[in-house]
Design a protein around this motif. Structure first.
Motif, PDB file in Angstrom:
ATOM      1  N   THR A  75     -18.388 -17.967 -17.559  1.00 55.49           N
ATOM      2  CA  THR A  75     -17.106 -17.269 -17.447  1.00 55.49           C
ATOM      3  C   THR A  75     -16.902 -16.253 -18.554  1.00 55.49           C
ATOM      4  N   THR A  76     -17.250 -16.599 -19.764  1.00 50.61           N
ATOM      5  CA  THR A  76     -16.974 -15.742 -20.924  1.00 50.61           C
ATOM      6  C   THR A  76     -18.127 -14.831 -21.294  1.00 50.61           C
ATOM      7  N   ASP A 106      -3.631 -21.413 -24.944  1.00 50.64           N
ATOM      8  CA  ASP A 106      -3.190 -20.191 -25.594  1.00 50.64           C
ATOM      9  C   ASP A 106      -4.120 -19.881 -26.765  1.00 50.64           C
ATOM     10  N   PRO A 107      -4.730 -18.707 -26.821  1.00 56.16           N
ATOM     11  CA  PRO A 107      -5.682 -18.434 -27.900  1.00 56.16           C
ATOM     12  C   PRO A 107      -5.025 -18.057 -29.223  1.00 56.16           C
ATOM     13  N   GLU A 108      -3.779 -17.591 -29.227  1.00 59.84           N
ATOM     14  CA  GLU A 108      -3.203 -17.055 -30.456  1.00 59.84           C
ATOM     15  C   GLU A 108      -3.067 -18.091 -31.565  1.00 59.84           C
ATOM     16  N   ARG A 157     -10.939 -16.323 -28.550  1.00 60.40           N
ATOM     17  CA  ARG A 157      -9.925 -15.896 -27.582  1.00 60.40           C
ATOM     18  C   ARG A 157     -10.442 -16.056 -26.151  1.00 60.40           C
ATOM     19  N   ASN A 158     -11.685 -15.645 -25.888  1.00 60.98           N
ATOM     20  CA  ASN A 158     -12.230 -15.717 -24.538  1.00 60.98           C
ATOM     21  C   ASN A 158     -12.437 -17.151 -24.076  1.00 60.98           C
ATOM     22  N   ALA A 204     -10.829 -19.809 -25.207  1.00 59.33           N
ATOM     23  CA  ALA A 204      -9.525 -20.451 -25.018  1.00 59.33           C
ATOM     24  C   ALA A 204      -8.935 -20.080 -23.658  1.00 59.33           C
ATOM     25  N   ARG A 205      -9.044 -18.847 -23.269  1.00 55.61           N
ATOM     26  CA  ARG A 205      -8.540 -18.445 -21.963  1.00 55.61           C
ATOM     27  C   ARG A 205      -9.335 -19.093 -20.834  1.00 55.61           C
ATOM     28  N   ALA A 206     -10.641 -19.254 -21.047  1.00 55.77           N
ATOM     29  CA  ALA A 206     -11.465 -19.861 -20.002  1.00 55.77           C
ATOM     30  C   ALA A 206     -11.117 -21.326 -19.779  1.00 55.77           C
ATOM     31  N   GLY A 225      -8.103 -22.610 -20.497  1.00 55.87           N
ATOM     32  CA  GLY A 225      -6.715 -22.728 -20.108  1.00 55.87           C
ATOM     33  C   GLY A 225      -5.739 -22.997 -21.212  1.00 55.87           C
TER      34      GLY A 225
END
Length: 269
Positions: free
Chosen positions: A35-36, A74-76, A65-66, A68-70, A72
């Motif tokens: 995915t990333t 929050d990456p911040e 960041r990538n 964390a999004r993959a 599910g």
């Protein structure tokens, strides 16, 4: 770069948080890598809080960041935690200053006063030059300086012969016919003066010299040693000149006549 520092509180480390989220999402390391587009060894190292394979802090933050999004989450918060644990300042995305946007806008075009002044000067110089050229250099126009030539045209009364109430008489075609008549031969001139006429001319040997319609104003001359035979259509439109003499119309209007002339004529044969 720190390979793995313990978090200052009870929070899980960045890598541990990503690993927990991946397991909770039911994803494998290979799934996250697909995915990333982050290679499997790098994903595994990040989950172990080893960021040395990322190639730098900027790439490490991008991978966090990538991933964390993959998985599910929050990456911040993870980016902030990574910066706190590894001494990397959180760099907010650059916001273009307002004046940059103002620079993009094109300033309204100002009048080109320099070009306007040059054009005005050129126009004044051209006008002055034209005035000098036309005035002949002494303030007088060329019309005044140029002498007027007078062309004397003969008046109509001076060139018009007297008689016939001043009208131009029709030229006498017999004079040209006389000049063209060779001695000892028969010469016949056919002139279509009153309209179109069909003409056939034959010599003494029976050879056809001409067979065609003459339009009004056209003429034809035939010469032979012994004889000229004519067939004339619309005879009233045809004027005949035989051996240099005008013998008048060939016949009446619309009539077809047959005529023969010899060197001794103008008497019709």
């Amino acid at each position: 770069m720190s390979i793995g520092n313990s978090p200052p509180d009870d929070r899980p480390s960045v890598g541990h948080a990503l690993a927990q989220a991946r397991v909770a999402a039911g994803l494998s390391v290979e799934d996250v890598s697909t995915t990333t587009r982050v290679r499997v060894p790098i994903v595994q190292s990040i989950e172990e809080d080893d960021f040395s394979r990322c190639g730098g802090e900027v790439y490490a933050r991008g991978h966090i960041r990538n991933i964390a999004r993959a998985v599910g989450i929050d990456p911040e918060p993870l980016i902030e935690q990574y910066a706190a644990e590894h001494g990397a300042p959180v760099t907010p995305p650059p916001v273009p200053p307002l004046y940059d946007a103002e620079k993009i806008r094109s300033d309204p075009k100002r009048p080109n006063w320099t070009a306007a002044m040059i054009a005005a000067i050129v126009a004044v110089i051209g006008f002055v030059g034209f005035t000098v050229a036309t005035s002949g250099g002494d303030g007088k126009s060329t019309a005044d300086a140029t002498p007027t030539s007078t062309v004397t045209t003969p008046s109509a009364s001076a060139t018009t012969p007297q008689g016939n109430n001043g009208a131009n008489p029709r030229p006498n075609p017999s004079s040209s016919a006389i000049a063209a008549a060779p001695p000892g031969k028969v010469t016949v001139k056919v002139s279509a003066e009153g309209g179109t006429s069909w003409i056939q001319a034959t010599d003494s040997n029976g050879k056809q010299l001409f067979q065609k319609s003459l339009k009004e104003g056209e003429s034809k001359t035939f010469t032979d040693d012994k004889k000229i035979k004519l067939i004339v259509g619309n005879a009233g439109a045809v004027q005949l000149f035989v051996n240099g003499k005008d013998i008048g119309r060939a016949g009446s209007n619309g009539a077809v006549v047959r005529l023969t002339y010899t060197p001794g004529d103008p008497t019709q044969g």
